[in-house]
Enzyme design. Structure first.
Site, PDB file in Angstrom:
ATOM      1  N   CYS A 109     116.669 -11.746  54.075  1.00 20.66           N
ATOM      2  CA  CYS A 109     115.303 -12.129  52.348  1.00 20.66           C
ATOM      3  C   CYS A 109     115.481 -12.953  51.335  1.00 20.66           C
ATOM      4  O   CYS A 109     114.632 -13.054  50.727  1.00 20.66           O
ATOM      5  CB  CYS A 109     115.211 -10.642  51.969  1.00 20.66           C
ATOM      6  SG  CYS A 109     114.890  -9.270  52.585  1.00 20.66           S
ATOM      7  N   HIS A 240     113.135 -10.956  44.512  1.00 20.90           N
ATOM      8  CA  HIS A 240     112.770 -10.713  45.640  1.00 20.90           C
ATOM      9  C   HIS A 240     112.298  -8.801  45.147  1.00 20.90           C
ATOM     10  O   HIS A 240     113.035  -8.139  44.769  1.00 20.90           O
ATOM     11  CB  HIS A 240     114.051 -10.083  46.720  1.00 20.90           C
ATOM     12  CG  HIS A 240     113.630  -9.792  48.153  1.00 20.90           C
ATOM     13  ND1 HIS A 240     112.907 -10.397  48.995  1.00 20.90           N
ATOM     14  CD2 HIS A 240     114.744  -9.561  48.094  1.00 20.90           C
ATOM     15  CE1 HIS A 240     112.726  -9.538  49.586  1.00 20.90           C
ATOM     16  NE2 HIS A 240     113.734  -8.460  49.359  1.00 20.90           N
ATOM     17  N   ASN A 270     108.208  -5.506  50.553  1.00 16.46           N
ATOM     18  CA  ASN A 270     108.941  -6.295  50.830  1.00 16.46           C
ATOM     19  C   ASN A 270     108.553  -7.109  52.002  1.00 16.46           C
ATOM     20  O   ASN A 270     108.321  -6.347  52.825  1.00 16.46           O
ATOM     21  CB  ASN A 270     110.586  -5.587  51.532  1.00 16.46           C
ATOM     22  CG  ASN A 270     111.657  -6.664  51.499  1.00 16.46           C
ATOM     23  OD1 ASN A 270     111.467  -7.659  51.961  1.00 16.46           O
ATOM     24  ND2 ASN A 270     112.746  -5.502  51.698  1.00 16.46           N
TER      25      ASN A 270
HETATM   26  O1  UT7 Z   1     115.168  -6.453  51.261  1.00 10.86           O
HETATM   27  C1  UT7 Z   1     116.193  -6.528  51.046  1.00 10.86           C
HETATM   28  C2  UT7 Z   1     117.021  -5.462  50.789  1.00 10.86           C
HETATM   29  N1  UT7 Z   1     116.733  -4.381  50.801  1.00 10.86           N
HETATM   30  C3  UT7 Z   1     116.864  -3.635  50.051  1.00 10.86           C
HETATM   31  O2  UT7 Z   1     117.039  -3.936  49.096  1.00 10.86           O
HETATM   32  C4  UT7 Z   1     116.360  -1.784  49.770  1.00 10.86           C
HETATM   33  C5  UT7 Z   1     117.720  -1.446  48.906  1.00 10.86           C
HETATM   34  N2  UT7 Z   1     117.230   0.090  49.621  1.00 10.86           N
HETATM   35  C6  UT7 Z   1     116.517   0.887  49.062  1.00 10.86           C
HETATM   36  O3  UT7 Z   1     115.322   0.643  47.912  1.00 10.86           O
HETATM   37  C7  UT7 Z   1     116.313   2.471  48.748  1.00 10.86           C
HETATM   38  O4  UT7 Z   1     117.459   2.745  49.330  1.00 10.86           O
HETATM   39  C8  UT7 Z   1     115.278   4.035  49.343  1.00 10.86           C
HETATM   40  C9  UT7 Z   1     114.233   3.083  48.969  1.00 10.86           C
HETATM   41  C10 UT7 Z   1     115.607   2.196  50.999  1.00 10.86           C
HETATM   42  C11 UT7 Z   1     115.421   4.429  49.999  1.00 10.86           C
HETATM   43  O5  UT7 Z   1     116.185   5.214  48.629  1.00 10.86           O
HETATM   44  P1  UT7 Z   1     117.257   6.210  47.874  1.00 10.86           P
HETATM   45  O6  UT7 Z   1     116.051   6.809  46.473  1.00 10.86           O
HETATM   46  O7  UT7 Z   1     118.493   5.171  48.196  1.00 10.86           O
HETATM   47  O8  UT7 Z   1     116.898   7.276  49.427  1.00 10.86           O
HETATM   48  P2  UT7 Z   1     118.303   7.619  49.650  1.00 10.86           P
HETATM   49  O9  UT7 Z   1     117.937   6.911  51.315  1.00 10.86           O
HETATM   50  O10 UT7 Z   1     119.340   8.256  49.093  1.00 10.86           O
HETATM   51  O11 UT7 Z   1     116.951   9.302  50.262  1.00 10.86           O
HETATM   52  C12 UT7 Z   1     117.010  10.830  49.138  1.00 10.86           C
HETATM   53  C13 UT7 Z   1     116.604  11.704  50.045  1.00 10.86           C
HETATM   54  C14 UT7 Z   1     117.230  11.481  51.485  1.00 10.86           C
HETATM   55  O12 UT7 Z   1     117.121  13.198  51.477  1.00 10.86           O
HETATM   56  P3  UT7 Z   1     117.761  14.180  51.653  1.00 10.86           P
HETATM   57  O13 UT7 Z   1     118.523  13.705  52.494  1.00 10.86           O
HETATM   58  O14 UT7 Z   1     118.624  13.973  50.243  1.00 10.86           O
HETATM   59  O15 UT7 Z   1     117.401  15.405  51.677  1.00 10.86           O
HETATM   60  C15 UT7 Z   1     115.814  11.681  52.504  1.00 10.86           C
HETATM   61  O16 UT7 Z   1     116.071  11.790  53.870  1.00 10.86           O
HETATM   62  O17 UT7 Z   1     114.849  10.976  51.049  1.00 10.86           O
HETATM   63  C16 UT7 Z   1     114.374  10.992  52.068  1.00 10.86           C
HETATM   64  N3  UT7 Z   1     113.242  10.130  52.319  1.00 10.86           N
HETATM   65  C17 UT7 Z   1     112.167  10.089  52.062  1.00 10.86           C
HETATM   66  N4  UT7 Z   1     111.134  11.407  51.901  1.00 10.86           N
HETATM   67  C18 UT7 Z   1     110.144  10.955  51.998  1.00 10.86           C
HETATM   68  C19 UT7 Z   1     114.185   8.601  52.655  1.00 10.86           C
HETATM   69  N5  UT7 Z   1     112.806   8.334  53.382  1.00 10.86           N
HETATM   70  C20 UT7 Z   1     111.572   8.808  53.099  1.00 10.86           C
HETATM   71  C21 UT7 Z   1     110.146   8.889  52.642  1.00 10.86           C
HETATM   72  N6  UT7 Z   1     109.702  10.058  52.543  1.00 10.86           N
HETATM   73  N7  UT7 Z   1     109.352   7.958  53.424  1.00 10.86           N
END
Ligand code: UT7
Length: 313
Positions: A109, A240, A270
């Site tokens: 990225c 970004h 993204n």
């Molecule tokens: O391009 C440069 C590099 N990339 C980034 O900068 C991305 C950085 N990370 C992020 O943007 C975020 O971490 C995400 C958007 C990917 C995820 O958001 P988060 O708030 O960090 O969520 P999480 O991974 O902690 O997941 C929270 C919950 C989990 O469920 P439990 O374990 O709490 O029951 C996931 O399983 O949300 C669940 N989950 C979803 N639920 C509905 C994960 N993906 C989804 C989804 N829909 N698509």
């Protein structure tokens, strides 16, 4: 002597994939995606390759400039059409240039800022006066469409800038870096690894998130210090486009108001190396960024890599 961005262009496929479309593909919801990422929809290639999209963005950036006069073409991409020839060589042939130095840069990225840094350095040190720098991605090809933690995030597209050497400074300074010890947190294995096909994006989103915010803020402050500016001197922050929560956290920590922050990830998600040049093109075309304004570009991505650049447009 300086280097300035003369013109910009971008290309997004017209096929739109909304959060509601994703609801029927994986267990997710528009509400979850919107609140956790800020993304509402993204563009997906209908068959356009990375070099097709890069070429279209390049043609739009060049406008009336003759491609024959280009001396350098650098493409940032993590999704090249082929391992070789490079995407830059493909673009070169498609736009009708022969003889320019043409190669790809791989920094996920952060790719566009790395590519801009390389082009700027070559132009200043080697007497090259006309260059094209492109960020282009077809991420839909390396997304695991059954993995809800990643498939909601990414989209396809391309952005390009046409650069010329000039009397006035346009590109004012850079801060770049990388830390390979974080490599496993965001990765796509490839042919040199011991993994078998298919190669998909794997990401520990939560861990990436925390490092991304801290690193982008630190890099932005370093580049501002290098060019003798403060956050209040910035007309527009172009970060970004990975996650609206990351963008908000970064701008808040820098003390830059939301109205001075460019956001289009609600429409495109993204797009990795394409994200900043697409945003820059839209900011200029919409009048959010005007000639004479100062823009701060900040990126973070797989590697980990990071990069910031201050430009006067
Ligand atoms: O391009 C440069 C590099 N990339 C980034 O900068 C991305 C950085 N990370 C992020 O943007 C975020 O971490 C995400 C958007 C990917 C995820 O958001 P988060 O708030 O960090 O969520 P999480 O991974 O902690 O997941 C929270 C919950 C989990 O469920 P439990 O374990 O709490 O029951 C996931 O399983 O949300 C669940 N989950 C979803 N639920 C509905 C994960 N993906 C989804 C989804 N829909 N698509």
């Amino acid at each position: 002597m300086g280097v300035r961005i003369v013109s910009t262009g971008s290309y997004l496929p017209d096929r739109v994939l909304t959060n509601f479309d994703l609801e029927s593909m994986v267990e997710t919801s528009d509400q979850w995606i919107t609140t956790r990422t800020g993304i509402k929809e993204r563009r997906i290639s209908k068959g356009e390759t990375t070099s097709d999209m890069a070429t279209e963005a390049a043609v739009r950036a060049l406008g009336d400039v003759s491609p024959e006069n280009l001396e350098l073409i650098v493409v940032a991409t993590a999704t090249p059409d082929s391992f070789f020839p490079s995407t830059a060589c493909k673009v070169q042939s498609k736009i009708g240039n022969r003889g320019a130095v043409a190669f790809d840069v791989s920094a996920a990225c952060t790719g566009f800022i790395y590519a801009l840094y390389v082009a700027d350095s070559i132009m200043r040190s080697k007497g090259v006066s006309r260059a094209l720098v492109i960020g282009a991605e077809r991420l839909s090809k390396i997304v695991d469409w059954s993995d809800r933690t990643t498939c909601i995030l990414f989209g396809d597209g391309a952005g390009a800038v046409y650069l010329e050497t000039s009397e006035d400074e346009g590109i004012l300074g850079f801060d770049l870096g990388a830390d390979g010890s974080y490599g496993e947190l965001l990765a796509v294995p490839s042919v040199g690894s011991n993994e078998e096909f298919p190669y998909y994006i794997r990401m520990k989103g939560n861990e990436v998130f925390k490092v991304a915010v801290r690193t982008m803020v630190e890099s932005a402050l370093r580049v501002l210090e290098k060019v003798g500016m403060k956050p209040e001197d910035v007309s527009l922050l172009i970060p970004h486009q990975a996650n609206l929560r990351i963008i908000k956290a970064v701008s808040e920590r820098l003390g830059i108001n939301q109205e001075k922050v460019f956001v289009n990830l609600d429409r495109y998600g993204n797009t990795s190396a394409a994200s900043i040049p697409v945003a820059l093109d839209e900011a200029l075309r919409s009048g959010k960024l005007k000639r004479g304004d100062v823009a701060l570009l900040v990126a973070f991505g797989g590697g980990f890599t990071w990069g910031s650049c201050v430009i006067k447009v």
